[in-house]
Design an enzyme around this catalytic site. Sequence first.
Site, mmCIF file in Angstrom:
data_model
loop_
_atom_site.group_PDB
_atom_site.id
_atom_site.type_symbol
_atom_site.label_atom_id
_atom_site.label_comp_id
_atom_site.label_asym_id
_atom_site.label_seq_id
_atom_site.Cartn_x
_atom_site.Cartn_y
_atom_site.Cartn_z
ATOM 1 N N GLU A 222 1.019 -1.136 0.030
ATOM 2 C CA GLU A 222 -0.306 0.164 0.061
ATOM 3 C C GLU A 222 1.072 0.962 0.519
ATOM 4 O O GLU A 222 1.354 1.526 1.188
ATOM 5 C CB GLU A 222 -1.252 0.120 1.265
ATOM 6 C CG GLU A 222 -1.653 -1.284 1.371
ATOM 7 C CD GLU A 222 -3.279 -0.830 0.243
ATOM 8 O OE1 GLU A 222 -3.230 0.192 -0.092
ATOM 9 O OE2 GLU A 222 -3.903 -2.312 0.288
ATOM 10 N N CYS A 256 -1.654 9.281 2.242
ATOM 11 C CA CYS A 256 -1.407 8.743 1.334
ATOM 12 C C CYS A 256 -2.401 9.404 0.341
ATOM 13 O O CYS A 256 -2.183 9.323 -1.234
ATOM 14 C CB CYS A 256 -1.721 7.444 1.544
ATOM 15 S SG CYS A 256 -2.815 6.692 2.049
HETATM 16 P P1 NAD Z 1 8.176 4.909 5.257
HETATM 17 O O1 NAD Z 1 7.965 4.060 3.542
HETATM 18 O O2 NAD Z 1 9.875 5.496 5.041
HETATM 19 O O3 NAD Z 1 8.065 3.498 6.526
HETATM 20 C C1 NAD Z 1 6.367 2.776 6.797
HETATM 21 C C2 NAD Z 1 8.132 1.470 6.499
HETATM 22 O O4 NAD Z 1 9.324 1.198 6.536
HETATM 23 C C3 NAD Z 1 7.822 2.478 8.514
HETATM 24 O O5 NAD Z 1 7.783 1.518 9.743
HETATM 25 C C4 NAD Z 1 9.305 2.600 8.376
HETATM 26 O O6 NAD Z 1 10.092 1.972 9.449
HETATM 27 C C5 NAD Z 1 10.006 1.363 7.961
HETATM 28 N N1 NAD Z 1 11.486 1.731 6.774
HETATM 29 C C6 NAD Z 1 11.849 2.797 6.070
HETATM 30 N N2 NAD Z 1 12.339 2.432 5.936
HETATM 31 C C7 NAD Z 1 12.883 1.377 5.438
HETATM 32 C C8 NAD Z 1 13.715 0.155 4.861
HETATM 33 N N3 NAD Z 1 14.616 1.155 4.346
HETATM 34 N N4 NAD Z 1 13.672 -1.028 5.285
HETATM 35 C C9 NAD Z 1 12.611 -1.570 5.738
HETATM 36 N N5 NAD Z 1 11.698 -1.102 6.352
HETATM 37 C C10 NAD Z 1 11.441 0.491 6.170
HETATM 38 O O7 NAD Z 1 7.104 5.656 4.176
HETATM 39 P P2 NAD Z 1 6.682 7.047 5.499
HETATM 40 O O8 NAD Z 1 7.187 7.873 5.679
HETATM 41 O O9 NAD Z 1 5.979 6.336 7.117
HETATM 42 O O10 NAD Z 1 5.053 7.073 5.342
HETATM 43 C C11 NAD Z 1 4.627 8.474 4.160
HETATM 44 C C12 NAD Z 1 4.089 7.037 3.215
HETATM 45 O O11 NAD Z 1 3.376 6.274 3.020
HETATM 46 C C13 NAD Z 1 3.723 7.990 1.768
HETATM 47 O O12 NAD Z 1 4.489 7.977 0.509
HETATM 48 C C14 NAD Z 1 2.595 7.742 1.959
HETATM 49 O O13 NAD Z 1 2.069 8.122 1.020
HETATM 50 C C15 NAD Z 1 2.509 6.259 2.171
HETATM 51 N N6 NAD Z 1 1.254 5.669 2.291
HETATM 52 C C16 NAD Z 1 -0.123 4.968 1.833
HETATM 53 C C17 NAD Z 1 -1.266 5.034 2.627
HETATM 54 C C18 NAD Z 1 -1.443 3.475 1.555
HETATM 55 O O14 NAD Z 1 -2.685 2.998 2.210
HETATM 56 N N7 NAD Z 1 -1.712 3.423 -0.212
HETATM 57 C C19 NAD Z 1 -1.097 5.690 3.609
HETATM 58 C C20 NAD Z 1 -0.748 5.958 4.364
HETATM 59 C C21 NAD Z 1 0.791 6.469 4.149
#
Ligand code: NAD
Length: 481
Positions: A222, A256
């Site tokens: 997602e 998002c």
């Molecule tokens: P992110 O991808 O930075 O982090 C998400 C999760 O992944 C966190 O738990 C983080 O600790 C982990 N993570 C970060 N880097 C990682 C890596 N290199 N390897 C493994 N895990 C890692 O996202 P964010 O900043 O927490 O959230 C914002 C993003 O999420 C935006 O792009 C937003 O659009 C998206 N989002 C999507 C939805 C949806 O339902 N489609 C909902 C909310 C947010």
Amino acid sequence: MQDTFKPMEDAPPQLMESVFQLQRSTALAWRQSSAAERIARLQRLRQCILEERDALYLAFEKDFRKPRVEVDATEIIPVLEEIQHNCSQLKRWMRPHNVGRTLLTLTESASVHYQPKGRCLIIAPWNYPFFLLMGPLVSALAAGNTAILKPSELTPAVNAVMRHIVENTFRPNEVALFEGGLATSQALLAKPFDHIFFTGSPTVGKLVMEAASKHLASVTLELGGKSPTVVDASADLRRAAETLLWGKFINNGQTCVAPDYVYVHQSVKDEFIKHCVDVLELRYGDSPQAQQATHDLTRVISDRHTARLAGLLAHAVDSGARVLAGGQVDADDRFIAPTLLDHVPPSTALMQEEIFGPILPIIAYSTLGTVIDAINAQPKPLALYVWSQCKETVDALLTQTSSGGVCINHCVLHVAHGKLPFGGVNNSGIGSAHGIFGFKAFSHERAVLRGGWLNPIQLFFPPYTGWKKTLLGWAVKWFGR
Ligand code: NAD
């Protein structure tokens, strides 16, 4: 608010490994679990969530000053609704369903059975930390799985309440929650989970998919992206402004599916902007001081994200963008006033990156074709919003673009409709969540064929004599007709 610079301690690797091993026998046992047993688990979870409601309000206040109304509307209620929907439908969803016979299987019966995938990993982002961790957990439990949960490191107060909820509801061999940053995520992703449900950015989504490929774990991704909005000349401009600004500024734009930018027909642009400015002032106050003082605006999640947004804004203004409303930044308070911008050059980072904050570029257009071309030139977005009373405009956008979901004369609300699949397409995601779609994401659709009283396929067992070849020749003609 929490000091978001304090790095969160990573979960001990040995503990994660032993819990992962413990979940193996539970997952095997739960393969046979009945609807009643799964519903009982969901009901226990619901009870514990209700008991922790006040703690959740405080935690959201601490992490990013999220107003109670928004905590109820966008975090707690969606999870409770998902539990209610799953409890009422689960028996029906779990039932194997028969499929019809085919020419080659005339005497056999066939059905599709839903089997839990097994041990699942759920990784969530920070922006809706409760809904995006607990929502997938509801689907995982309904489908009969065990789960390990990894929330974002940016919401420590909400994580503490969620850990309490999980530990009070489940044993670690059933559901466990591990906090931490990159090291925790990577250690978990290295394990051979049966399914990984990840919500976050497309960049990290690709890393998750790469890690999943090592064990061929299935994934639901997602993700995010820039969700465009189109307001044409026939739109109800007041209603568009009222609803769009709600969708944009709820959670302070950190959503998002928030409208990322707006295309408005040039003939109604000035009037639309007037409505937007008016709505902003009515909702949040008519001065930066009033807007900063209101309790109805969530804060930016961290100092780093505040600096990122302030940088995007400053660069856009330096490149020629005009501020129509807002524009003030108080980094110490992680406050950015709800901002409307005009004339943002398409080459600026603001128009290239997902904004994910309270800044809304408004762009005038003259022909719909150029808007459609511009949307199709970008990666497929998570959502697309259309404001129009004109069937041709709506049909053109529906049939000539692609996005995870669409709202016509509305925005964001499709996320809250539990009977719709929620998800992206390619860069904005793979697979769907919510309701039966979430149940299916965490289930293996197993094909089951039962032999009948006759076995016509034996006609084609070797040796492959002449009449068998003739018969199959006819079959080729029949199927190829
Ligand atoms: P992110 O991808 O930075 O982090 C998400 C999760 O992944 C966190 O738990 C983080 O600790 C982990 N993570 C970060 N880097 C990682 C890596 N290199 N390897 C493994 N895990 C890692 O996202 P964010 O900043 O927490 O959230 C914002 C993003 O999420 C935006 O792009 C937003 O659009 C998206 N989002 C999507 C939805 C949806 O339902 N489609 C909902 C909310 C947010």
